[in-house]
Design a protein around this motif. Structure first.
Motif, PDB file in Angstrom:
ATOM      1  N   ASP A  68      36.520  84.163   3.641  1.00 24.27           N
ATOM      2  CA  ASP A  68      37.114  85.478   3.897  1.00 24.27           C
ATOM      3  C   ASP A  68      36.514  85.976   5.202  1.00 24.27           C
ATOM      4  OD1 ASP A  68      38.721  86.496   1.413  1.00 24.27           O
ATOM      5  OD2 ASP A  68      36.910  85.610   0.560  1.00 24.27           O
ATOM      6  N   GLU A  69      37.363  86.248   6.185  1.00 22.28           N
ATOM      7  CA  GLU A  69      36.881  86.724   7.477  1.00 22.28           C
ATOM      8  C   GLU A  69      36.898  88.246   7.478  1.00 22.28           C
ATOM      9  OE1 GLU A  69      37.362  85.700  12.224  1.00 22.28           O
ATOM     10  OE2 GLU A  69      39.005  85.215  10.852  1.00 22.28           O
ATOM     11  N   ILE A  70      35.723  88.842   7.613  1.00 18.33           N
ATOM     12  CA  ILE A  70      35.569  90.294   7.550  1.00 18.33           C
ATOM     13  C   ILE A  70      35.220  90.821   8.939  1.00 18.33           C
ATOM     14  CG2 ILE A  70      34.401  92.213   6.429  1.00 18.33           C
ATOM     15  CD1 ILE A  70      35.970  90.418   4.515  1.00 18.33           C
ATOM     16  N   ILE A  71      36.083  91.681   9.462  1.00 19.84           N
ATOM     17  CA  ILE A  71      35.854  92.273  10.776  1.00 19.84           C
ATOM     18  C   ILE A  71      36.035  93.782  10.677  1.00 19.84           C
ATOM     19  CG2 ILE A  71      36.575  92.347  13.193  1.00 19.84           C
ATOM     20  CD1 ILE A  71      37.720  89.598  12.933  1.00 19.84           C
ATOM     21  N   ASP A  72      35.046  94.507  11.133  1.00 16.75           N
ATOM     22  CA  ASP A  72      35.206  95.953  11.319  1.00 16.75           C
ATOM     23  C   ASP A  72      34.374  96.356  12.531  1.00 16.75           C
ATOM     24  OD1 ASP A  72      32.523  96.265  10.459  1.00 16.75           O
ATOM     25  OD2 ASP A  72      33.147  96.563   8.377  1.00 16.75           O
ATOM     26  N   ALA A  73      34.183  97.646  12.710  1.00 11.69           N
ATOM     27  CA  ALA A  73      33.506  98.114  13.923  1.00 11.69           C
ATOM     28  C   ALA A  73      32.077  97.611  14.022  1.00 11.69           C
ATOM     29  CB  ALA A  73      33.526  99.642  13.965  1.00 11.69           C
ATOM     30  N   ASP A  74      31.458  97.314  12.876  1.00  6.97           N
ATOM     31  CA  ASP A  74      30.038  96.982  12.870  1.00  6.97           C
ATOM     32  C   ASP A  74      29.727  95.530  12.529  1.00  6.97           C
ATOM     33  OD1 ASP A  74      29.408  99.703  13.377  1.00  6.97           O
ATOM     34  OD2 ASP A  74      29.694 100.146  11.247  1.00  6.97           O
ATOM     35  N   ARG A  75      30.749  94.743  12.191  1.00  9.38           N
ATOM     36  CA  ARG A  75      30.425  93.394  11.738  1.00  9.38           C
ATOM     37  C   ARG A  75      31.583  92.424  11.990  1.00  9.38           C
ATOM     38  NH1 ARG A  75      30.730  93.463   5.128  1.00  9.38           N
ATOM     39  NH2 ARG A  75      29.972  91.348   5.469  1.00  9.38           N
ATOM     40  N   HIS A  76      31.234  91.173  12.095  1.00 10.91           N
ATOM     41  CA  HIS A  76      32.197  90.074  12.098  1.00 10.91           C
ATOM     42  C   HIS A  76      31.522  88.933  11.343  1.00 10.91           C
ATOM     43  CE1 HIS A  76      35.124  87.232  14.464  1.00 10.91           C
ATOM     44  NE2 HIS A  76      35.256  87.132  13.154  1.00 10.91           N
ATOM     45  N   ASP A  77      31.857  88.827  10.060  1.00  8.98           N
ATOM     46  CA  ASP A  77      31.196  87.881   9.168  1.00  8.98           C
ATOM     47  C   ASP A  77      32.224  87.059   8.414  1.00  8.98           C
ATOM     48  OD1 ASP A  77      28.648  88.923   9.789  1.00  8.98           O
ATOM     49  OD2 ASP A  77      28.811  90.450   8.211  1.00  8.98           O
ATOM     50  N   PHE A  78      31.715  85.991   7.789  1.00  4.39           N
ATOM     51  CA  PHE A  78      32.495  85.213   6.838  1.00  4.39           C
ATOM     52  C   PHE A  78      31.815  85.254   5.481  1.00  4.39           C
ATOM     53  CE2 PHE A  78      34.013  83.120  10.731  1.00  4.39           C
ATOM     54  CZ  PHE A  78      35.374  83.104  10.491  1.00  4.39           C
TER      55      PHE A  78
END
Length: 376
Positions: free
Chosen positions: A189-199
């Motif tokens: 699951d690729e999670i992107i928001d203003a503070d993070r870019h994680d899997f």
């Protein structure tokens, strides 16, 4: 190998986006070739990956009936694109392969299957469902295709849950996505928001757990998992296309519907839809001989029900008109497939819509039949 029977508790960890290359390296250290989507000639295709930099980061499909192009997306995501032109079918079921050969010594030798350990990263839930569909076709019956089975068992599948749909997607209406529930070794699951870019990386098989243990990451919190689930729910809600719920019965009642002739006026019988479809499995067998007669070979290659000769019986073809061939394809795919294999032959990937040269939309054709039934 049973990917549907993971270790007692699936484990999920969170890794930063820049560590995606570590996952690819871990797979290679386990002896796998690693393939993923790459941009070639303005389209996406599966190809070997040297590292994460080979992925089409930041690129998305601008897909419409009859058109699929790649454009820059609004963010630098690795997996905001959805589907390569062809799915796993070409990996487990090559477009053509030599089955055996005979020599002038009258010996017959079967060609060995080339099935090296292969990890495919970025597999979408609809393509996982398509592989399951092909497995039912080639392995569940009384005659098992051993060539298909060997290639399938050599696969290590790294799925990706979808966070955005292409405009041609309709997997939600087919219950095949946008979230994978089984059939994978690992899922991202690729999670992107203003503070993070994680899997978020979740294991779904014993082999997946072994690779997961080689990665460095913190256990995923429930908030992380809910963020991922919410992203997939939003993806499902954003899909603008869908298949009517009664399509299986509706097609059986529409054999003489005049709409088939209307579709035939547009259809080119080019077979593009069957070539990009991840579940179409029709094939033909050809015998070829060398010019000197020293060797004869038997080849299997993909075929299509849109070809005039596909329905040839002694004396001629059964389906001589485009209308009957399109009706055969759509009715088998969405209706009679249930009778044969206990499931639909369509997974809602939308490839047939985007890659049809004249933009025929299978969901729109189904809606025409549905509207006729409601008006009757």
């Amino acid at each position: 190998m049973d990917r549907a029977a993971p270790e007692p508790a699936d484990r999920s960890i969170v890794i930063p986006a820049e560590s995606l290359g570590d996952l690819i390296a871990a797979l290679k250290s386990e002896g796998y070739q690693v393939w993923g989507a790459q941009e070639r000639d303005g389209a996406l295709g599966l190809a070997p990956l040297a590292g994460a930099a080979d992925l089409p980061r930041g690129r998305v499909e601008a897909a419409q009936p009859g058109t699929v192009t790649l454009v820059d997306g609004p963010r630098a995501a690795f997996f905001d694109h959805t589907l390569p032109m062809q799915g796993l079918k070409r990996v487990v079921y090559p477009a053509q392969e030599r089955l055996c050969a005979a020599t002038d010594a009258m010996t017959l030798e079967e060609d060995p299957v080339e099935a090296p350990p292969l990890a495919v990263i970025g597999v979408r839930p609809c393509d996982l469902a398509a592989l399951n569909t092909l497995t039912a076709v080639f392995e569940a019956g009384p005659f098992v295709d051993g060539r298909f089975r060997q290639r399938r068992e050599a696969l290590f599948l790294v799925a990706v849950n979808c966070m955005r749909p292409a405009t041609t997607c309709f997997c939600a209406s087919m219950n095949t996505g946008p979230r994978a529930e089984a059939g994978f070794d690992l899922v991202l699951d690729e999670i992107i928001d203003a503070d993070r870019h994680d899997f978020i990386v979740t294991a779904g098989s014993p082999r997946g757990h072994a690779v997961l243990d080689a990665l460095s990451g913190e256990n995923a919190a429930e908030a992380d998992l809910e963020t991922a689930r919410a992203g997939s729910r939003a993806c499902a809600e954003a899909q603008s296309r869908g298949m009517p719920e009664r399509i299986e019965v509706l097609l059986k009642e529409s054999y003489e519907h005049p709409h088939w002739s209307e579709v035939a006026e547009r259809c080119l019988s080019c077979a593009n839809c069957t070539l990009v479809c991840p579940t179409c499995f029709c094939s033909t067998v050809e015998d070829r001989s060398s010019l000197d007669g020293a060797q004869a070979e038997r080849w299997r290659r993909w075929d299509s029900c849109f070809g005039l000769d596909f329905s040839y019986l002694h004396g001629g073809a059964v389906r001589t008109e485009t209308a009957s061939r399109y009706r055969q394809w759509m009715t088998h795919k969405l209706s009679h497939w249930h009778d044969q294999f206990g499931m639909s032959g369509c997974v809602g990937c939308g490839r047939c819509i985007g890659w049809c040269p004249v933009g025929i939309d299978i969901t729109a054709e189904a809606r025409v039949l549905e509207a006729s039934e409601q008006a009757a």
